[in-house]
Design a protein around this motif. Structure first.
Motif, PDB file in Angstrom:
ATOM      1  N   SER A 247       0.823  -1.205   0.000  1.00 32.68           N
ATOM      2  CA  SER A 247       0.000   0.000   0.000  1.00 32.68           C
ATOM      3  C   SER A 247       0.859   1.257   0.000  1.00 32.68           C
TER       4      SER A 247
ATOM      5  N   LEU B  65      -5.947   5.790  -4.156  1.00 29.39           N
ATOM      6  CA  LEU B  65      -7.222   5.298  -3.625  1.00 29.39           C
ATOM      7  C   LEU B  65      -7.170   3.787  -3.399  1.00 29.39           C
ATOM      8  N   LEU B  66      -6.519   3.067  -4.302  1.00 34.44           N
ATOM      9  CA  LEU B  66      -6.366   1.623  -4.129  1.00 34.44           C
ATOM     10  C   LEU B  66      -5.549   1.314  -2.877  1.00 34.44           C
TER      11      LEU B  66
ATOM     12  N   ALA C 234      -7.693   1.865   0.139  1.00 42.70           N
ATOM     13  CA  ALA C 234      -8.682   0.797   0.292  1.00 42.70           C
ATOM     14  C   ALA C 234      -8.051  -0.461   0.871  1.00 42.70           C
TER      15      ALA C 234
ATOM     16  N   THR D  74      -7.185   0.205   4.685  1.00 40.85           N
ATOM     17  CA  THR D  74      -8.348   0.259   5.570  1.00 40.85           C
ATOM     18  C   THR D  74      -9.041  -1.102   5.655  1.00 40.85           C
ATOM     19  N   ARG D  75      -9.033  -1.843   4.564  1.00 38.56           N
ATOM     20  CA  ARG D  75      -9.647  -3.180   4.604  1.00 38.56           C
ATOM     21  C   ARG D  75      -8.882  -4.078   5.563  1.00 38.56           C
TER      22      ARG D  75
END
Length: 229
Positions: free
Chosen positions: A60, A205-206, A209, A212-213
């Protein structure tokens, strides 16, 4: 208490060097330099907070950093002075985040934000005596909005999320800031980002995501273990 003092002092250093860097280098270069802070947070979190940086968080971080390069498109660093200010600002921001995370173990977010802003005010107020300002009404309005909305409320929101998320995950989510600036410029200022800029935004944004996932899965697993215990 010591962690809170450190978080406020380092925040003051970050804000001061950030503004000074903006006077010497393009904003894209400065912002990209500041967004090296999450890398420092991830590198130091294990030692200072005993956080384990996962492979997904590393992925990330890489996606977010790469996306930020496409979004910000940095230019020159403004010479050695500009580069030094950017590095100091990024490291100070990383240190402030780590100290804030530690302080939040015993201090609620609202008190932590108030304490940090008080420390910043005390440390930076002498600069007004060295360079007395002569602001217009418009200047005062802009400064007031900047101080209330983009400093106090934004800081409180960040600390509130920092209580629930790891320092590394919070650092990754900081990369959403340049994306929000991109969308605001497109929506309100008529700016037309290039396809590669939108690609950078998609990568950021990926990354957010994914981070946070993973944080949500860990929180759910922790809640399940507490119920079983």
């Amino acid at each position: 208490m010591r962690s809170l003092l450190w978080s406020g002092a380092l925040l003051a250093v970050h804000w001061l060097t950030f503004v000074m860097a903006l006077q010497r280098a393009p904003i894209g270069t400065v912002l990209l330099g500041i967004y090296l802070a999450p890398l420092a947070i991830a590198a130091l979190a294990r030692r200072t907070l005993r956080e384990r940086v996962t492979r997904l968080q590393v992925v990330s971080l890489a996606l977010a950093l790469g996306g930020s390069v496409f979004v910000l498109q940095p230019g020159q660093t403004g010479g050695r002075d500009g580069l030094a200010l950017i590095v100091v600002s990024a490291l100070a921001y990383a240190g402030s985040t780590l100290a804030s995370k530690k302080a939040l173990d015993t201090v609620p977010p609202a008190r932590a934000a108030a304490g940090q802003l008080t420390i910043v005010t005390v440390l930076l107020s002498p600069l007004l005596a060295l360079h007395p300002p002569n602001p217009t009404r418009t200047d005062l309005l802009v400064i007031g909005v900047l101080g209330l909305v983009y400093s106090a409320l934004a800081l409180l929101a960040f600390l509130a999320f920092l209580v629930r998320l790891s320092a590394t995950t919070s650092g990754i989510l900081l990369y959403l800031e340049p994306v929000s600036a991109l969308v605001a410029g497109w929506s309100f200022l008529g700016e037309r980002p290039t396809p590669i800029t939108w690609l950078g935004a998609a990568l950021v944004l990926l990354a957010g995501a994914l981070a946070t996932r993973e944080a949500a899965v860990k929180a759910a697993a922790k809640a399940a273990r507490s119920q079983v215990g």
